[in-house]
Design an enzyme around this catalytic site. Sequence first.
Site, short mmCIF file in Angstrom:
data_model
loop_
_atom_site.label_atom_id
_atom_site.label_comp_id
_atom_site.label_asym_id
_atom_site.label_seq_id
_atom_site.Cartn_x
_atom_site.Cartn_y
_atom_site.Cartn_z
N GLY A 150 0.84 -1.19 0.00
CA GLY A 150 0.00 0.00 0.00
C GLY A 150 0.87 1.24 0.00
O GLY A 150 2.09 1.17 0.11
N LEU A 151 0.23 2.38 -0.12
CA LEU A 151 0.95 3.65 -0.17
C LEU A 151 1.66 3.95 1.15
O LEU A 151 1.32 3.41 2.20
CB LEU A 151 -0.03 4.78 -0.48
N SER A 152 2.62 4.85 1.08
CA SER A 152 3.26 5.36 2.28
C SER A 152 2.20 6.03 3.15
O SER A 152 1.41 6.84 2.66
CB SER A 152 4.34 6.38 1.91
N SER A 177 6.04 -1.81 -2.25
CA SER A 177 6.06 -2.75 -3.39
C SER A 177 5.03 -2.34 -4.44
O SER A 177 3.99 -2.98 -4.58
CB SER A 177 5.84 -4.19 -2.92
N SER A 186 -0.26 4.41 4.63
CA SER A 186 -1.53 3.68 4.57
C SER A 186 -1.81 2.89 5.84
O SER A 186 -2.96 2.50 6.11
CB SER A 186 -1.56 2.73 3.36
N GLY A 187 -0.76 2.62 6.62
CA GLY A 187 -0.95 1.88 7.86
C GLY A 187 -0.35 0.49 7.86
O GLY A 187 -0.62 -0.32 8.75
#
Length: 206
Positions: free
Chosen positions: A33-35, A107, A37-38
């Site tokens: 997931g995005l930076s 990733s 995102s948790g």
Amino acid sequence: MTEHIYPIFEKMLQREDRERLLKQRGTMIWLTGLSGSGKSTLAIALERELYKRGILCRILDGDNIRSGINNNLGFSEADRTENIRRIAEVAKLFVDCGIVTIAAFISPTNAIRRMAADIIGHDDFLEVYVSTPIEECERRDVKGLYARARRGEIKDFTGVSAPFEVPEHPFISIDTSCQALEDSVQELLETILPMVISDERLRIKD
């Protein structure tokens, strides 16, 4: 060079032996997931809940890996690919030991995640898409990385100046902007536990 390499895998204890000892199945839980995102927060909370249930697990986190085994890599496309390749090779060793391994890495492309799954083994690879919207990720960004990326100060920043490809067929998707951390972890546990526990005695309640 390879003519001088003589693997001794067949002489070593096998994965089944280690899994029998641990009474669990080695599994790769790959959070993407995005930076912001948790991913790391979920990984840490999940590890603690698995530990409570007697499950041996290990987190592989982006910042930790880049400060150690991959400290010679940058953020070019080639280096990102090599970063994930090395991580996958390390993760494969953990999974082969019967350890539930939790990876938290951006990733960003389907190709790079497929490479990781190819190395680790698709039967052992559970892709968890942390689908928190970019607006929420930016709101949480105490380091100001998104703002710097939008000003052009950080190149190849995923979600801003570099693409993030939504997983094609994730094992499960979790949007941390829609539910509490405890609920997200519980959702993961309910899905993952039946796949990693082989002995009913380990399924303890809090």
